[in-house]
Design a protein around this motif. Structure first.
Motif, PDB file in Angstrom:
ATOM      1  N   GLU A 108       0.833  -1.206   0.000  1.00 35.68           N
ATOM      2  CA  GLU A 108       0.000   0.000   0.000  1.00 35.68           C
ATOM      3  C   GLU A 108       0.866   1.254   0.000  1.00 35.68           C
ATOM      4  N   PHE A 109       1.852   1.310   0.891  1.00 36.48           N
ATOM      5  CA  PHE A 109       2.735   2.477   0.972  1.00 36.48           C
ATOM      6  C   PHE A 109       3.486   2.690  -0.336  1.00 36.48           C
ATOM      7  N   PHE A 110       4.020   1.604  -0.890  1.00 34.69           N
ATOM      8  CA  PHE A 110       4.822   1.695  -2.107  1.00 34.69           C
ATOM      9  C   PHE A 110       3.975   2.206  -3.270  1.00 34.69           C
ATOM     10  N   ALA A 111       2.753   1.704  -3.400  1.00 38.77           N
ATOM     11  CA  ALA A 111       1.874   2.112  -4.500  1.00 38.77           C
ATOM     12  C   ALA A 111       1.441   3.570  -4.371  1.00 38.77           C
ATOM     13  N   ALA A 112       1.283   4.048  -3.143  1.00 38.24           N
ATOM     14  CA  ALA A 112       0.782   5.408  -2.919  1.00 38.24           C
ATOM     15  C   ALA A 112       1.891   6.449  -2.732  1.00 38.24           C
ATOM     16  N   ALA A 113       3.137   6.018  -2.687  1.00 35.38           N
ATOM     17  CA  ALA A 113       4.234   6.945  -2.392  1.00 35.38           C
ATOM     18  C   ALA A 113       4.392   7.979  -3.495  1.00 35.38           C
ATOM     19  N   PRO A 114       4.520   9.258  -3.103  1.00 34.79           N
ATOM     20  CA  PRO A 114       4.797  10.281  -4.105  1.00 34.79           C
ATOM     21  C   PRO A 114       6.210  10.100  -4.662  1.00 34.79           C
ATOM     22  N   PRO A 115       6.522  10.690  -5.804  1.00 32.04           N
ATOM     23  CA  PRO A 115       7.829  10.465  -6.432  1.00 32.04           C
ATOM     24  C   PRO A 115       9.021  10.935  -5.593  1.00 32.04           C
ATOM     25  N   GLU A 116       8.802  11.857  -4.663  1.00 28.49           N
ATOM     26  CA  GLU A 116       9.925  12.330  -3.846  1.00 28.49           C
ATOM     27  C   GLU A 116      10.287  11.375  -2.714  1.00 28.49           C
ATOM     28  N   VAL A 117       9.500  10.304  -2.524  1.00 26.00           N
ATOM     29  CA  VAL A 117       9.844   9.256  -1.562  1.00 26.00           C
ATOM     30  C   VAL A 117      10.635   8.194  -2.313  1.00 26.00           C
ATOM     31  N   VAL A 118      11.853   7.927  -1.823  1.00 28.58           N
ATOM     32  CA  VAL A 118      12.771   7.028  -2.520  1.00 28.58           C
ATOM     33  C   VAL A 118      13.052   5.807  -1.646  1.00 28.58           C
ATOM     34  N   GLY A 162      20.711 -11.699  -3.549  1.00 23.36           N
ATOM     35  CA  GLY A 162      19.628 -11.529  -2.581  1.00 23.36           C
ATOM     36  C   GLY A 162      19.637 -10.139  -1.966  1.00 23.36           C
ATOM     37  N   LEU A 163      18.490  -9.736  -1.435  1.00 18.49           N
ATOM     38  CA  LEU A 163      18.408  -8.443  -0.775  1.00 18.49           C
ATOM     39  C   LEU A 163      18.973  -8.551   0.629  1.00 18.49           C
ATOM     40  N   VAL A 164      19.799  -7.571   1.003  1.00 15.88           N
ATOM     41  CA  VAL A 164      20.457  -7.571   2.309  1.00 15.88           C
ATOM     42  C   VAL A 164      20.284  -6.231   3.033  1.00 15.88           C
ATOM     43  N   GLY A 165      19.395  -5.385   2.534  1.00 13.26           N
ATOM     44  CA  GLY A 165      19.143  -4.123   3.207  1.00 13.26           C
ATOM     45  C   GLY A 165      18.104  -3.302   2.475  1.00 13.26           C
ATOM     46  N   TRP A 166      17.523  -2.360   3.218  1.00 17.01           N
ATOM     47  CA  TRP A 166      16.486  -1.483   2.667  1.00 17.01           C
ATOM     48  C   TRP A 166      16.532  -0.156   3.402  1.00 17.01           C
ATOM     49  N   ALA A 167      16.344   0.915   2.666  1.00 18.32           N
ATOM     50  CA  ALA A 167      16.246   2.256   3.245  1.00 18.32           C
ATOM     51  C   ALA A 167      15.225   3.047   2.445  1.00 18.32           C
ATOM     52  N   VAL A 168      14.594   4.003   3.119  1.00 15.44           N
ATOM     53  CA  VAL A 168      13.615   4.866   2.462  1.00 15.44           C
ATOM     54  C   VAL A 168      13.731   6.262   3.043  1.00 15.44           C
ATOM     55  N   PHE A 169      13.680   7.268   2.168  1.00 14.55           N
ATOM     56  CA  PHE A 169      13.706   8.660   2.599  1.00 14.55           C
ATOM     57  C   PHE A 169      12.776   9.480   1.721  1.00 14.55           C
ATOM     58  N   GLY A 170      12.467  10.669   2.201  1.00 17.12           N
ATOM     59  CA  GLY A 170      11.618  11.590   1.461  1.00 17.12           C
ATOM     60  C   GLY A 170      11.516  12.886   2.225  1.00 17.12           C
ATOM     61  N   PRO A 171      10.503  13.698   1.932  1.00 16.12           N
ATOM     62  CA  PRO A 171      10.341  14.972   2.640  1.00 16.12           C
ATOM     63  C   PRO A 171      10.106  14.757   4.134  1.00 16.12           C
ATOM     64  N   VAL A 172      10.548  15.701   4.942  1.00 15.77           N
ATOM     65  CA  VAL A 172      10.315  15.631   6.386  1.00 15.77           C
ATOM     66  C   VAL A 172       8.815  15.615   6.634  1.00 15.77           C
ATOM     67  N   ARG A 173       8.397  14.731   7.518  1.00 18.12           N
ATOM     68  CA  ARG A 173       6.987  14.662   7.903  1.00 18.12           C
ATOM     69  C   ARG A 173       6.708  15.762   8.923  1.00 18.12           C
ATOM     70  N   ALA A 174       5.575  16.418   8.800  1.00 13.97           N
ATOM     71  CA  ALA A 174       5.177  17.446   9.765  1.00 13.97           C
ATOM     72  C   ALA A 174       4.881  16.776  11.096  1.00 13.97           C
ATOM     73  N   GLU A 175       5.260  17.431  12.177  1.00 10.08           N
ATOM     74  CA  GLU A 175       5.054  16.884  13.521  1.00 10.08           C
ATOM     75  C   GLU A 175       3.764  17.417  14.127  1.00 10.08           C
ATOM     76  N   GLY A 176       2.944  16.533  14.645  1.00  7.03           N
ATOM     77  CA  GLY A 176       1.778  16.867  15.442  1.00  7.03           C
ATOM     78  C   GLY A 176       1.039  18.141  15.084  1.00  7.03           C
TER      79      GLY A 176
END
Length: 183
Positions: free
Chosen positions: A53-63, A72-86
């Motif tokens: 769900e997250f992957f399909a809905a992610a905007p292009p600035e989320v990498v 084989g896969l041995v790691g994963w990371a994801v970054f994008g715009p700072v999320r607004a706090e509370g």
């Protein structure tokens, strides 16, 4: 001979492997910091469904990036715009956030995490971010040392986080991107 790690963009086909990495990463990194029953109850299949769900809905600035070695896969990371706090106004678009970085426990200390963080820093700079922040569990000394070696510094901000009724506070780290990374 060990094949060098290759960092690439994540694809839909990687989601099951990424979910397994994330769950195993949580179970290893957060043992003793979160309720063990909660960690034992994590399901890679359930995480994969959310990740789809997250992957399909992610905007292009989320990498999403994955680390691959020996087929084989041995790691994963994801970054994008700072999320607004509370409910606070969103931060400037030039600030990014490393949302997650996980490896299977047997690959910690092999250089894969460093390759992933370096790839995130370089890509974030190319994508226009001038700084990256991240949140890490206050009690996760190993992760905090890792991020500090990568140039991140705690800025004094803490956030309440609760898992299964147990407080697990997080601290925020920031790192400006160097001109070479931001070009």
């Amino acid at each position: 001979m060990v094949e060098p790690v290759r960092i690439r963009d994540m694809t839909q086909a990687d989601i099951d492997a990424v979910a397994a990495i994330r769950v195993r990463g949580w179970q290893a990194a957060y043992a003793g910091l979160m309720p063990q029953a909660y960690l034992d109850g994590l399901s890679a299949a359930e995480d994969a469904a959310r990740r789809r769900e997250f992957f399909a809905a992610a905007p292009p600035e989320v990498v999403n990036l994955v680390a691959e070695r020996d087929g084989g896969l041995v790691g994963w990371a994801v970054f994008g715009p700072v999320r607004a706090e509370g409910g606070t106004p969103p931060p400037p678009a030039s600030e990014g956030e490393l949302y997650a970085l996980y490896l299977p426990p047997e690959h910690i200390g092999t250089g894969i995490g460093r390759a992933l963080i370096d790839a995130c820093l370089a890509r974030a700079g190319r994508n226009g971010f001038r700084a990256l922040c991240l949140w890490v569990l206050k009690g996760n000394a190993r992760a905090r040392r890792f991020y500090e070696r990568a140039g991140f510094r705690a800025d004094g901000a803490e956030e309440a986080y609760e898992v299964a009724g147990v407080a697990v506070p997080e601290v925020r780290y920031w790192r400006p991107l160097q001109p070479a990374e931001a070009s």
